[in-house]
Design an enzyme around this catalytic site. Structure first.
Site, PDB file in Angstrom:
ATOM      1  N   GLN B 126       4.176  -3.570   1.132  1.00 21.65           N
ATOM      2  CA  GLN B 126       3.354  -2.715   0.278  1.00 21.65           C
ATOM      3  C   GLN B 126       3.102  -3.354  -1.084  1.00 21.65           C
ATOM      4  O   GLN B 126       4.055  -3.685  -1.790  1.00 21.65           O
ATOM      5  CB  GLN B 126       4.086  -1.379   0.086  1.00 21.65           C
ATOM      6  N   GLY B 127       1.854  -3.533  -1.451  1.00 21.40           N
ATOM      7  CA  GLY B 127       1.510  -4.099  -2.763  1.00 21.40           C
ATOM      8  C   GLY B 127       0.991  -3.035  -3.704  1.00 21.40           C
ATOM      9  O   GLY B 127      -0.217  -2.868  -3.858  1.00 21.40           O
ATOM     10  N   TYR B 128       1.896  -2.292  -4.295  1.00 26.95           N
ATOM     11  CA  TYR B 128       1.513  -1.211  -5.212  1.00 26.95           C
ATOM     12  C   TYR B 128       1.903  -1.536  -6.653  1.00 26.95           C
ATOM     13  O   TYR B 128       1.067  -1.811  -7.487  1.00 26.95           O
ATOM     14  CB  TYR B 128       2.203   0.096  -4.790  1.00 26.95           C
ATOM     15  N   SER B 129       3.219  -1.483  -6.952  1.00 19.52           N
ATOM     16  CA  SER B 129       3.686  -1.638  -8.337  1.00 19.52           C
ATOM     17  C   SER B 129       3.315  -2.993  -8.905  1.00 19.52           C
ATOM     18  O   SER B 129       3.219  -3.990  -8.175  1.00 19.52           O
ATOM     19  CB  SER B 129       5.207  -1.503  -8.406  1.00 19.52           C
ATOM     20  N   GLU B 244       4.439   9.812   2.859  1.00 14.82           N
ATOM     21  CA  GLU B 244       5.747   9.197   2.700  1.00 14.82           C
ATOM     22  C   GLU B 244       6.774  10.248   2.284  1.00 14.82           C
ATOM     23  O   GLU B 244       7.874  10.300   2.801  1.00 14.82           O
ATOM     24  CB  GLU B 244       5.609   8.125   1.614  1.00 14.82           C
ATOM     25  N   SER B 383       9.356   7.836  -9.298  1.00 10.25           N
ATOM     26  CA  SER B 383      10.692   8.089  -9.852  1.00 10.25           C
ATOM     27  C   SER B 383      10.968   9.601  -9.855  1.00 10.25           C
ATOM     28  O   SER B 383      10.051  10.411  -9.800  1.00 10.25           O
ATOM     29  CB  SER B 383      10.779   7.556 -11.286  1.00 10.25           C
ATOM     30  N   ASN B 384      12.236   9.955  -9.938  1.00  9.86           N
ATOM     31  CA  ASN B 384      12.569  11.383  -9.913  1.00  9.86           C
ATOM     32  C   ASN B 384      12.014  12.121 -11.134  1.00  9.86           C
ATOM     33  O   ASN B 384      11.755  13.315 -11.063  1.00  9.86           O
ATOM     34  CB  ASN B 384      14.085  11.560  -9.780  1.00  9.86           C
TER      35      ASN B 384
END
Lengths: 376, 398
Positions: B126-129, B244, B383-384
């Protein structure tokens, strides 16, 4: 009441702080951790020259004659630098045991060389089944003429590989969990019957498993009184906890400052993340945790001199509980607020996180001491 | 209301359980149980078994190689996989890019990529961040510029898990700088063997290197690899994140960790007895087990609502929050159970074929690194903090 350092103590602090600043970048530490012994002999010699190895050793034995506050100053700075030299194992625990429990001949033989950096010590107190109970000792020492024969196992003995002498607890009388009947012995690292398995630890230090098979010692190896070793173990554990508290305060201070800087500079959604209230409150709580830890570090150190044994024991247990709580919060949040970067080996955050996590296990974790405190 | 699954589901459960116990290679089961490192080859073997049965991508529509199972059956299957000691299959093809392709891709893309995922041929990442785009994912900068029938890609992706295993990467790239930042993002499928791609592993606190930085320098990607419309990638990415999060609770895997925690506490000594008999430690285990039960039944409530066609929205963010907090807490208790034996660092012991005596117990070496590693779970996948923002905004209207 006074929480400030004396002029001499301030000078000591300035000099340790300078050492950490100049000799302990993360890269320098990384290089030391990767060496065979896991630290620098050169640094050790420097510490000897500066008088740090004998900072708490009485002047009569070649030391500076300082006390717990001097150790606290050293350990806090070492925490800030994540110093890997075996100061805790060799000087605080090993040297402390000799100074507290040694007879004149033992002090003469060991303390001056320790202060000069000529010899190192280690202390084996844990066993596979003992968990954090210092009195849970199954290693046996049986009378053999004037001396003893030792058989058993000591676990997770920090820096045993480089120690010239290793002090171990062994049972000379009583059942395996009696406080009476424990005796401490000073063993030569190369003595017949002692074998070691050395390994690195998750936080970059070194430790060993020791197996003792018919290790024969003379009466001169007995440290303190036969069967009455537990009192000495208890005293040294309190001194050790005070030192660990100071070290953890150093570690936490770095994490607090590093994280505070990071949230001021890391931008997401068009602004520094430190502008978000959820992050501000988290930072405020980290600050509170650090302040509480510092207070308990001072208390643990200053109460070591208290004539009241109950006060001493309570302060020590309370400090270990508080620093345990503080270090879990500060280290977990430091990682969280750094995001993915906090998980990397590249930043210092993860290294402090690991050291702090292991400090909680040293000399009993927060749960252990909370239980003890509740029963005091 | 009824807490029990119907008889049909229990038959299905039995079938799934038997399948896992008959077909999961014992060496892989053993590695999972002992917390050893799972290599690509292990996962590949197991995914081949699942693919052979047609069960690698159970959630997909039948025409693309799915099972046609109901939501409840899929849930039961997940649970049986964890219960039987199966390793987590790679989510990037099956759970992430696959649904995006069959929902938004063209026929050529569907025909080419979907069978290759369902049959365990292609591995995806996966290329996201990006270094500057984490929680604020839409600010991503990796550029895709049109040059005839190709896009030319330049930029850097980071935290890419298992990039070194992958044949393909799905990427969010910037195709426009006009208008709102979300409206200039496109969803591209890129061959990892393309010239100009470089992978740099990132060493993490636990000693592992499962995440990577992926650098793109003038990487040429056919326009045919664009999914859906140009500049609509953010819509597909949000769809994917929703997808997800729906599978994130994974309480079955945490239950197995609680079983392991009890076993270890039953073997470690404390206070002259076993740690499991220490009232304080017992209480710690009970607390996390209750939190896990609450998570499991919340997950089931949402699941049953979805199964009845009722909309379940941003509430699922709570599953991600609690699931990760519980995983982290269990990993903390596992490490604490070891006492001093959390200290030794013996990464060799986590590799197959290491047969020296363990330091402490044979389960010890994995546990402190696992505690360090699990800190990532409250950071990744939104993130949470971001999940709580979603709850506050989307569910509570704040």
């Amino acid at each position: 009441m006074d929480f400030s350092l004396s002029e001499e103590q301030q000078l000591l602090k300035d000099s340790v702080d300078r050492f950490v600043r100049e000799e302990y970048s993360l890269d320098q530490r990384r290089n030391l951790v990767a060496t065979d012994e896991g630290f620098s002999r050169e640094n050790w010699s420097k510490m000897a020259e500066l008088g740090w190895l004998g900072v708490a050793v009485p002047e009569a034995y070649g030391g500076i004659g300082g006390g717990a506050v001097e150790i606290m100053v050293m350990m806090e700075a070492f925490g800030e630098g994540l110093v890997v030299e075996p100061y805790m194992a060799s000087i605080v625990l090993g040297g402390g045991l000799i100074a507290e429990g040694g007879d004149e001949a033992q002090k003469q033989a060991i303390l001056p060389s320790l202060a000069e950096g000529k010899i190192m010590l280690a202390f084996g107190y844990a066993e596979r089944q003992s968990r954090y109970d210092l009195f849970d000792v199954e290693t046996k020492a049986e009378k053999d003429g004037a001396g003893y024969v030792l058989n058993g196992h000591k676990g997770v003995v920090f820096h045993a590989a480089v120690a010239d002498k290793i002090i171990v607890s062994a049972r000379t009388a009583g059942g395996s969990r009696d406080t009476n009947g424990i005796t401490l012995f000073i063993l030569d690292n190369n003595c017949t019957g002692l074998s070691r398995r050395d390994y690195p630890t998750v936080d970059g230090l070194r430790a060993s498993e020791l197996t003792l098979e018919n290790v024969k010692v003379g009466s001169d190896a007995i440290l303190g009184d036969v069967d009455r070793g537990f009192a000495l173990l208890d005293t040294i554990s309190q001194q050790g906890i005070a030192a660990l508290a100071a070290e953890s305060v150093g570690c936490m201070t770095v994490l607090l400052n590093t994280t505070n800087e990071y949230v001021k500079t890391r931008k997401q959604f068009g602004q520094p993340i430190g502008k978000f209230q959820v992050i501000q409150h988290r930072m405020a709580d980290m600050f509170i945790a650090c302040e509480e830890a510092r207070s308990m570090s001072y208390l643990a150190t200053l109460r070591l001199e208290d004539p009241d044994a109950g006060e001493r024991a309570r302060a020590s247990a309370a400090a270990k509980v508080q620093i345990g709580k503080s270090l879990v919060y500060v280290s977990q949040q430091a990682v969280q607020l750094h995001g993915g970067m906090g998980m990397t080996d590249e930043l210092n955050v993860g290294h402090y996180f690991k050291r702090l996590t292991m400090i909680d296990t040293m000399l009993g974790d927060q749960d252990y001491h909370l239980k003890r405190y509740a029963e005091m | 209301m009824d807490l029990n699954f119907s008889a049909d589901y229990r038959v299905f459960q039995e079938k799934a359980r038997t399948f896992v116990s008959d077909n999961l290679p014992p060496d892989i089961r053993d590695k999972v149980r002992r917390g050893l490192n799972i290599q690509k080859d292990d996962l590949h073997r197991w995914q081949d078994v699942l693919a052979g049965q047609g069960w690698l991508a159970p959630a997909w529509p039948v025409e693309h190689g799915g099972t046609g199972w109901s939501l409840v059956e899929r849930h039961i299957f997940q649970e049986e996989l964890a219960r039987g000691g199966a390793p987590q299959t790679s989510p990037f093809g099956v759970s992430m890019v696959g649904p995006v392709i069959y929902t938004f891709g063209d026929d050529t893309q569907k025909q080419h990529y979907l069978p290759r995922i369902a049959n365990n041929i292609d591995w995806w990442c996966q290329g996201y961040s990006e270094p500057g785009a984490g929680s604020d994912l839409a600010s991503l900068q990796t550029k895709a510029e049109r040059d005839g029938e190709v896009y030319v890609i330049n930029g850097q992706k980071t935290w890419t898990s298992y990039a070194n295993y992958a044949d393909m990467i799905f990427c969010l790239v910037r195709t426009s700088t006009k208008g709102k930042i979300q409206e200039g993002i496109s969803f591209l499928l890129i061959d990892m063997k393309s010239p100009g791609i470089e992978i740099h592993p990132i060493r993490t606190v636990d000693g592992g290197a499962e995440v990577n930085s992926v650098f793109f320098t003038d990487v040429r990607v056919p326009v045919a690899n664009l999914v859906g419309e140009e500049n609509k990638g953010w819509t597909y990415a949000k769809f994917l994140l929703g997808h997800e999060r729906g599978t994130v609770a994974n309480s079955a895997a945490s239950k197995q960790q609680v079983v392991k925690l009890k076993e270890i506490a039953g073997a470690e000594r404390s206070g002259g007895r076993f740690l499991i008999d220490d009232p304080d430690f017992k209480r710690d285990i009970a607390e996390v087990e209750i939190a896990l039960t609450a998570l499991e039944y919340t997950d089931l409530r949402y699941l049953m609502a979805s199964a009845k066609g009722q909309p379940v929205g941003a509430e699922v963010s709570m599953l991600k929050i609690r699931a990760t907090e519980i995983q982290q807490r269990i990993s903390e208790l596992l490490m604490k159970a070891l006492g001093y034996y959390a200290n030794p660092y013996v990464p060799e012991a986590l590799e197959e074929g290491w047969n020296e005596d363990p330091i402490g117990s044979d389960y010890a070496a994995a546990l402190a690194p696992q505690y360090f590693n699990k800190r990532k779970t409250s950071i990744y996948g939104g993130s949470n903090e971001i999940q709580r923002n979603i709850l506050a905004k989307m569910v509570l209207g704040l």
